[in-house]
Design a protein around this motif. Structure first.
Motif, PDB file in Angstrom:
ATOM      1  N   GLY A 165      76.671  21.033  20.948  1.00 14.04           N
ATOM      2  CA  GLY A 165      75.474  20.434  21.540  1.00 14.04           C
ATOM      3  C   GLY A 165      75.658  20.119  23.003  1.00 14.04           C
ATOM      4  O   GLY A 165      74.752  19.612  23.670  1.00 14.04           O
TER       5      GLY A 165
ATOM      6  N   ASP B 290      67.166  23.622  17.982  1.00 18.40           N
ATOM      7  CA  ASP B 290      66.999  23.149  19.355  1.00 18.40           C
ATOM      8  C   ASP B 290      68.217  22.320  19.769  1.00 18.40           C
ATOM      9  O   ASP B 290      68.859  21.659  18.954  1.00 18.40           O
ATOM     10  CB  ASP B 290      65.743  22.289  19.474  1.00 18.40           C
ATOM     11  CG  ASP B 290      64.469  23.121  19.337  1.00 18.40           C
ATOM     12  OD1 ASP B 290      64.575  24.347  19.531  1.00 18.40           O
ATOM     13  OD2 ASP B 290      63.409  22.547  19.015  1.00 18.40           O
ATOM     14  N   LYS B 291      68.538  22.344  21.050  1.00 18.78           N
ATOM     15  CA  LYS B 291      69.600  21.550  21.668  1.00 18.78           C
ATOM     16  C   LYS B 291      70.997  21.950  21.207  1.00 18.78           C
ATOM     17  O   LYS B 291      71.958  21.222  21.455  1.00 18.78           O
ATOM     18  CB  LYS B 291      69.381  20.055  21.414  1.00 18.78           C
ATOM     19  CG  LYS B 291      68.083  19.521  21.992  1.00 18.78           C
ATOM     20  CD  LYS B 291      67.942  18.029  21.765  1.00 18.78           C
ATOM     21  CE  LYS B 291      66.639  17.501  22.336  1.00 18.78           C
ATOM     22  NZ  LYS B 291      66.461  16.048  22.086  1.00 18.78           N
TER      23      LYS B 291
ATOM     24  N   ASP C 137      75.687  20.607  26.829  1.00 20.94           N
ATOM     25  CA  ASP C 137      74.953  21.517  27.721  1.00 20.94           C
ATOM     26  C   ASP C 137      75.681  21.767  29.037  1.00 20.94           C
ATOM     27  O   ASP C 137      75.157  22.426  29.927  1.00 20.94           O
ATOM     28  CB  ASP C 137      73.550  20.984  28.005  1.00 20.94           C
ATOM     29  CG  ASP C 137      73.570  19.599  28.635  1.00 20.94           C
ATOM     30  OD1 ASP C 137      74.681  19.097  28.938  1.00 20.94           O
ATOM     31  OD2 ASP C 137      72.492  19.002  28.819  1.00 20.94           O
TER      32      ASP C 137
END
Length: 804
Positions: A78, A59-60, A80
């Protein structure tokens, strides 16, 4: 303030190292240092993001495919904010980021072959929100060190409060152009303003000019790389194109700007005083409670900014903003400073407004900002604007003569050279009838007011290092020390030579010690004292010396011999006094005892030893006729081991032992002795006529008789011990003086015994030395002299008699 050297070069054609420019700026009065922007990092390249996919196992995290134009790499990140098509900075395997070497590393089943980096990881920003995105047109496979300008020279400027004009690229370019005899470059914004008027009202006289421009249909996005880098190199965080442009123009022009989200404004804008207790949440997220003396920008319902300091959260620019009102204004510097200090806010805007902003450049700066916004948002348009300028700037004229410049600087400069120097500073100057008429420009209106200010400008641009060094002509006679200086120094030297240590104290003290000493509190009080212990101006030095003793006792220093020569204060005058305090031993010796032989070399202070020190001082100053009396003693002195000192019937000070009860309250040794002498009277008006007054040693020192030579007697002296029976109220000192005056043949007299015969009578015995300079005295002649003395004494003491 930080400014990239390359930005300065856009406004001045310079081909010199930054260090040389900084050196000249320092000499001219603007403190300047050179630093570097970031540092060169090997194994970096620019890459294009080919694809971005979420990591299927973590995740992420995101899996990115990137290309440098030759090779493709897989990177796990990581961040975004990375999108397909972005050009970003890629750290290859082997690069060192934040001290750690980049190596291939697996995140689950996927290997990362490098790292996408942010400006924080390049140690350019303190905190980055994500990966740094380069402009779309940035070539891939290029070295980002050169694209970012890592290692570029940065000028770091520190100004004095009067040089607000130097807080900009424009101002620095003007200074540098003047120093190096260059031409400053500038540009004009390419915009057309509509005739529509924006509805803005001014309701306070603390606003000198206010320009508002309504711009519609803007697009919020990242600023071009050039603008972002210039801001980063100037120590300003990048946010979005609108906010970045306001900061960009502020650094370039020195004019703070602010942008409001037009759709968040309810009604029309006004500039007014805040309501007492009015609240606003500012851009830093803090709620501020305002005062009625603060100036705010407000709509019809709320405050949307604190004028000249910081905007409000309720009108800030965000990703949804479509229309803005661009503000460019001049606010009262004092008002901005007081509000910023009270609220504890320091911003780049308030820093500049407090030091003065060029009112004539306000409209020009807002137009330059609007021009940039229009160029970055092609669909945007200017709908309306308003320039409220109630009192246009009128330049002050200052007259300057070359003779005055020569007088101040010691260097002859003709009018044409002075005019040239001022012209390089963009200060308008004309020569009429041999005199320079100078008009102060708006950007220097806050600090150039008088002819001496302009002389300073001439000197610093001419170059302090270009002046020929010459020795000043000084009349040394004006430095001759005064009589009272020599007198004070004579007294000071006496005590230093007699083993005393000089102390220096504050001339203010507390009321508490006066209460302990049982004496009246001085009338000269300090209204705005910082400490309660410093609330009154002392009227005697003794209070300070007692505090010195107490402080020394804290460090176990019991043997003390100190003095102070300083001021005591009264309502309409001051007194220069000398005061001393002794306690413990004079000589720190030892005891010896072998049975038969016993002795002790310790010597303690006592009243008589200290009295001898003061008597010798008065003799040393040539003040012979002085008396010691025990009447009207201070409350804090021992009634039987103290005395007032008189010269010619006037009290000049006192000597004594601290009263045992007072010593207990003060927590000091009981055998503590103190003295204080009045040296000089100082009038508050310093009138010389009042400087010499009775009751001060300096007066008697100036009036002392010139010593006269007297031949030693050829004949021996004769001695008699005389014991006088008198009433118990008779003072031994008074009787001694009367005996001395009763015969011209008395050479010396010494008291050696006081004996009380009964409740009413006492015997006072003296050793009297008789001498006749013309012959030896026989016993019969001595008897006659004694009888004559006794008969004369009975005129003053009727019951006096000789005790056989």
């Amino acid at each position: 303030m930080k400014v990239p050297y390359s930005w300065i070069k856009e406004f001045v054609d310079l081909d010199l190292p930054a260090e040389i420019v900084a050196e000249k700026l320092n000499i001219s009065g603007i403190e300047t240092a050179v630093s570097k922007f970031g540092k060169y990092t090997p194994n970096l390249t620019t890459v294009k993001v080919l694809s971005v996919e979420k990591h299927p196992e973590k995740d992420k995290l995101y899996i990115c495919q990137v290309s440098d134009g030759i090779n493709n790499y897989q990177v796990v990140t990581g961040a975004d904010n990375v999108k397909t098509g972005n050009v970003v900075i890629f750290a290859k395997v082997g690069a060192k980021i934040l001290g750690k070497e980049i190596k291939p590393i697996k995140f689950g089943s996927y290997e990362s072959q490098g790292m996408l980096v942010s400006l924080e990881e390049l140690e350019i920003e303190d905190k980055s929100e994500g990966i740094f995105i380069l402009d779309h047109g940035t070539p891939i496979g290029a070295d980002p060190n050169y694209i970012l300008g890592l290692g570029e020279d940065i000028l770091e400027i520190e100004i004095t409060p009067n040089r607000g004009d130097a807080l900009s690229v424009r101002g620095l370019a003007r200074e540098i152009a003047a120093i190096f005899r260059l031409k400053r470059k500038d540009y004009k914004p390419n915009i057309t303003l509509p005739t529509n008027s924006l509805d803005i009202s001014i309701q306070t006289d603390k606003v000198y000019r206010y320009v508002g421009i309504l711009i519609k249909n803007i697009t919020i996005k990242d600023s071009p790389l050039d603008i972002r880098l210039k801001l980063l190199k100037s120590g300003i965080s990048v946010i979005n194109n609108i906010v970045d442009i306001t900061n960009y123009i502020m650094i370039q022009e020195g004019q703070p700007l602010h942008a409001f989200d037009y759709e968040k404004i309810e009604g029309n804008l006004s500039v007014r005083y805040a309501k007492e207790g009015e609240k606003i949440v500012t851009l830093d997220g803090e709620e501020r409670i305002l005062s009625s003396t603060d100036i705010v920008i407000a709509d019809s319902k709320k405050a949307v900014a604190i004028a000249g300091i910081i905007g409000g959260e309720n009108s800030k620019i965000d990703e949804n903003t479509k229309h803005i009102i661009l503000e460019s204004a001049i606010f009262d510097p004092i008002s901005v400073r007081k509000t910023a200090k009270r609220l504890g806010i320091l911003t780049d805007s308030s820093y500049r407004f407090e030091r003065g902003v060029d009112i004539e450049n306000t409209f020009n700066a807002s137009c330059k900002a609007a021009d940039l916004i229009l160029n970055l948002s092609k669909e945007s348009t200017i709908e309306s604007y308003k320039d409220i300028y109630l009192k246009p700037y009128q330049p002050k004229t200052v007259i300057l003569k070359s003779s005055y410049v020569e007088k101040i600087l010691g260097e002859k400069l003709d009018n044409s050279e002075i005019k040239d120097i001022l012209g390089r500073l963009e200060i308008d100057c004309t020569i009429e009838n041999g005199t320079l008429n100078i008009k102060i420009p708006s950007f220097r209106s806050y600090d150039l007011e008088r002819s001496i200010d302009l002389v300073e400008e001439v000197a610093r641009i001419y170059g302090y290092d270009n002046f020929n060094p010459t020795y000043p002509k000084i009349d040394v006679s004006s430095f001759e020390k005064s009589k009272y200086w020599h007198f004070d120094n004579k007294v000071r030297t006496y005590f230093l030579n007699n083993g005393f240590t000089e102390v220096v104290n504050y001339t203010f003290t507390s009321e508490d010690i006066y209460s302990i000493l049982k004496t009246s509190i001085p009338n000269t009080k300090i209204v705005n004292y910082i400490l309660k212990s410093h609330s009154v101006m002392r009227d005697r030095l003794a209070v300070s010396l007692i505090e010195n003793l107490k402080e020394n006792l804290r460090f176990s220093r019991k043997d003390l011999s100190i003095f102070e020569l300083s001021s005591a204060f009264y309502q309409n005058f001051e007194e220069i006094r000398v005061s001393g305090l002794v306690s413990g031993k004079i000589v720190d010796g030892f005891s010896y005892n072998d049975g038969k032989r016993q002795f002790n070399t310790n010597v303690d202070w006592d009243f008589l030893i200290l009295k001898g020190v003061l008597s010798n001082l008065l003799d040393y100053l040539g003040i012979k006729n002085h008396d010691f009396t025990d009447t009207n003693l201070e409350n804090y002195l021992h009634p039987y081991i103290s005395a007032n000192i008189y010269v010619k019937g006037n009290n000049v000070g006192y000597i004594g032992k601290i009263h045992p009860e007072i010593a207990t309250k003060l927590e000091i040794p009981k055998d503590t002795f103190i003295f204080e002498l009045k040296l000089r009277y100082v009038s508050r008006g310093l009138e010389e006529a009042e400087a010499l007054k009775e009751g001060y040693l300096y007066t008697y020192y100036l009036e002392k008789d010139t010593p006269k030579f007297r031949e030693l007697s050829k004949y021996p002296s004769a001695y008699r011990d005389l014991a006088f029976v008198v009433d118990k109220e008779v003072k031994a000192g008074e009787l001694k003086d009367s005996i001395l005056k009763s015969s011209v043949y008395i050479k010396d007299i010494k008291l050696f015994d006081v004996y009380y015969l009964n409740e009413d009578k006492k015997s006072i015995a003296f050793k009297v030395e008789f001498n006749n300079p013309e012959k030896s005295l026989s016993d019969e002649e001595l008897n006659i002299l004694v009888e004559d003395i006794l008969s004369k004494l009975k005129l003053y003491y009727p019951d006096i008699s000789l005790r056989m």
